[in-house]
Design a protein around this motif. Structure first.
Motif: not given
Ligand SMILES: [Mg+2]
Ligand SMILES: Nc1nc2c(ncn2[C@@H]2O[C@H](COP(=O)(O)OP(=O)(O)OP(=O)(O)O)[C@@H](O)[C@H]2O)c(=O)[nH]1
Length: 311
Positions: A177, A190, A205, A221
């Motif tokens: 991320s 986040a 995530t 992602d």
């Molecule tokens: Mg992540």
């Protein structure tokens, strides 16, 4: 599922999946709408869909990437992708064989695997890179980057700008991320402190999300995972696609269905004896071979594999 023929509704792509609803990005005006779906509907990020009167229909997939978790559960990692971007780093290091399984799974399902070594700013990185690069240099493209210092990030972005749609996979905390946040600061995904996420035993995530990059290309992602069990890969495919065996298998083995275990006239065994194949990697190959052979004996996986081949 519907074949891409007479579409009467609006066409779009699933950019996020929240269990009972999916976020659809529409092709005609780039608007986004949440559409309700049944729980366990089987839709994944990257699926092309048609939406008509709030009913969502999935269109035929051009590709599908699946993995098996430690309990034998099958997960579709993504649909309609062309690149599997395997993100690893020295902290936390990937589970043994993760990179190999991911490369084989990608190749066997028509994806191009690339390796991203993240966190080049860390003190442990140099040694890790020195150990990993020689093993995979001849097999896949490798990017050494840092989402912290921006090292080589542009190079990775340029790679995707050629119009690729890729997915970041890797253990929790490798920085998937964080890299996407650097590519697209406004999305502000986040990210989590490694020690914190480990303590809670949770991933930062929790859902896969698809993002359109400004210079071209798309990236998904995904939540971190450690198990890339092979589910759609046969014994023959494993022997053919295993990273590090490419040069050896240019000379065909005596038997076409050679598993490179102890068959006479085996090019891989010859390369091993000559020191051209790393012994540890060969051991990893044998271990994965055993896993794939065990899966081969189970009818439900065999059925799934032959269904995939027909599609
Ligand atoms: Mg992540
Ligand atoms: N030093 C350093 N830290 C990084 C780098 N990239 C990410 N991190 C840190 O690593 C931690 C985890 O990053 P995330 O981006 O949340 O990792 P992730 O792979 O998305 O993790 P999951 O969502 O749980 O799968 C955060 O504290 C980041 O700041 C890097 O290049 N260098």
């Amino acid at each position: 599922m519907k074949e891409n023929k007479e579409n009467t509704g609006r066409l779009g792509v699933i950019v996020a999946h929240y269990g009972v609803a999916v976020d659809v990005l529409f092709a005609d005006d780039n608007s986004r709408t949440m559409v309700r779906v049944k729980r366990n509907s089987g839709h994944v990020v990257g699926d092309n869909v048609e939406v008509e009167a709030e009913i969502l229909t999935r269109l035929e997939r051009t590709s599908e990437l699946a993995r098996m978790d430690a309990r034998g559960g099958i997960h579709i990692v993504g649909a309609n992708l062309d690149i599997l971007c395997i993100v690893v780093t020295c902290e936390p290091i990937p589970s043994p064989g993760f990179i190999d399984r991911a490369i084989v799974a990608a190749r066997a399902s028509g994806h191009t695997p690339v390796l991203v070594l993240n966190k080049s700013d860390l003190a442990c990185f140099k040694d890790y890179e020195k150990a990993v690069r020689p093993l995979y240099n001849d097999s896949v493209e490798i990017f050494s980057i840092s989402a912290e210092t921006n090292d080589n990030l542009e190079e990775l972005k340029q790679f995707f700008s050629k119009g690729h749609r890729g997915i970041f996979v890797g253990s929790t905390g490798v920085g998937k991320s964080s890299i996407l946040n650097k590519f697209l600061p406004e999305i502000n995904l986040a990210t989590g402190e490694i020690s914190e996420s480990k303590k809670r035993g949770r991933h930062t995530t929790t859902v896969s999300t698809l993002h359109i990059l400004e210079d071209g290309g798309e990236l998904v992602d995904s939540p971190g995972f450690n198990d890339f069990g092979l589910v759609d890969t046969s014994v023959a495919e494993l022997a053919y696609y295993f990273p590090g065996f490419e040069a050896a298998t240019e000379t065909p083995c005596k038997f076409r269905d050679c598993k490179h275990r102890n068959e006479p006239g085996c090019s891989v065994m010859d390369a091993l004896a000559a020191g051209n194949i790393n012994r540890d990697r060969y051991k990893t190959y044998l271990q994965i071979l055993e896993e794939v052979e065990a899966i081969d004996l189970q009818p439900r996986y065999r059925e799934r594999r032959s269904r995939r081949k027909k599609n």
